[in-house]
Structures are given as C-alpha cells and as structure tokens.
Design a protein around this motif. Structure first.
Motif, PDB file in Angstrom:
ATOM      1  N   PRO A  70       0.849  -1.202   0.000  1.00  0.00           N
ATOM      2  CA  PRO A  70       0.000   0.000   0.000  1.00  0.00           C
ATOM      3  C   PRO A  70       0.879   1.243   0.000  1.00  0.00           C
ATOM      4  O   PRO A  70       1.924   1.295   0.633  1.00  0.00           O
ATOM      5  N   LYS A  71       0.428   2.222  -0.768  1.00  0.00           N
ATOM      6  CA  LYS A  71       1.195   3.467  -0.835  1.00  0.00           C
ATOM      7  C   LYS A  71       1.126   4.163   0.512  1.00  0.00           C
ATOM      8  O   LYS A  71       0.077   4.194   1.148  1.00  0.00           O
ATOM      9  N   THR A  72       2.272   4.649   0.899  1.00  0.00           N
ATOM     10  CA  THR A  72       2.287   5.374   2.167  1.00  0.00           C
ATOM     11  C   THR A  72       1.597   6.712   1.962  1.00  0.00           C
ATOM     12  O   THR A  72       1.711   7.325   0.899  1.00  0.00           O
ATOM     13  N   ALA A  73       0.909   7.109   2.962  1.00  0.00           N
ATOM     14  CA  ALA A  73       0.197   8.385   2.882  1.00  0.00           C
ATOM     15  C   ALA A  73       1.217   9.510   2.762  1.00  0.00           C
ATOM     16  O   ALA A  73       2.278   9.478   3.368  1.00  0.00           O
TER      17      ALA A  73
END
Length: 150
Positions: A70-73
């Motif tokens: 998941p892409k880091t915020a």
C-alpha cells in the motif's frame, strides 16, 4: 492451533487474522491428526475459487506476486517555524531590553552612591569645622564669663 502455527513456522496468529481456520470435518482432519506437527496441503475448492478468494479477479493464474505494498500516505507539510522564530526573537529582544535597563539602573546607583559618599565626606568635614568653631567660641565665652565674674 498452537501446534499448527509451529508446524507452519510462524508465531503470528494466522487464525485470528483469517489466514487459517479450524477444520472440524472428520474427513479432512483424519490425515493431519495421524501426522501431528506436519503440514498437510489439500486444495479445497476449484482453481477458479482459489483465484477469486486470492483476489486475482481476471481468472488468470497468479505468478506468485504478492499484492503491491500500500502506498504510504503523503506526509503533511512540515509545521511552520516562523511563529517559533518570532517568539524567540521577541524573547531575545525583551531580555536585551531588560538587561540594558538594569545596567542603566546599576550605573545610576553607582553614581548616586559615589555622590552619597562625597556628600557624607563634606558633611563630616563641615560638622568637624563647626564643632571646632563652637569649641573655640565656647572657650572664648567661658574666658569672658570668668573675666566678668572676677
């Protein structure tokens, strides 16, 4: 469950995460109970059902790739430092202003103390002169009184 996790080589509770489940079907539990501590692999359902459960979605066999991480915020912007710098400058200016005011007061105190010492010396000198003059006049008065009485 503990023995199964040990046989799978993990300490994470896969049962609570939904990655493993307790099987109660007697047909499916017969072989694993006969060989405790060994991993028994049995397919349950068709290949299409497995792909669907794995989330492949298009029906194509998976190539062993895991789901993309998941892409880091995006990090929010760094907090504004200007208010802190402004407060630091205000503090520094206030400290310098107070130090100058105290130094000015100390300078005036030194000047006043020097003036007080000088005034004290003048007073002592004047009083000594006046006492000397008074003693001389008293002596002259006594002589004149003695002469008058005689």
């Amino acid at each position: 469950m503990k023995a199964a996790l040990k046989a799978w080589g993990t300490t994470k509770n896969l049962f609570s995460r939904g990655a493993a489940e307790i099987v109660t079907d007697p047909k499916l539990t017969k072989e694993p109970l006969a060989k405790p501590g060994e991993v028994i692999k049995r397919a349950r359902g068709s290949a299409a059902e497995h792909r669907k459960a794995a989330g492949a979605g298009n029906g194509a066999p998976s190539r062993g790739k895991t789901a993309p991480a998941p892409k880091t915020a995006k990090r929010p912007p760094r907090p504004n430092r200007k208010p802190l710098e402004k407060a630091e400058q205000a503090l520094s200016a206030a400290q310098q202003r107070h130090e100058r005011a105290l130094a000015d007061i100390d300078h005036r105190l030194d000047a006043l103390q020097a003036k007080r010492r000088e005034l004290g010396r003048k007073q002592e000198s004047e009083i000594a002169d006046l006492k000397e003059e008074m003693a001389a006049r008293e002596s002259a008065y006594r002589r004149a009184l003695d002469k008058w009485e005689a």
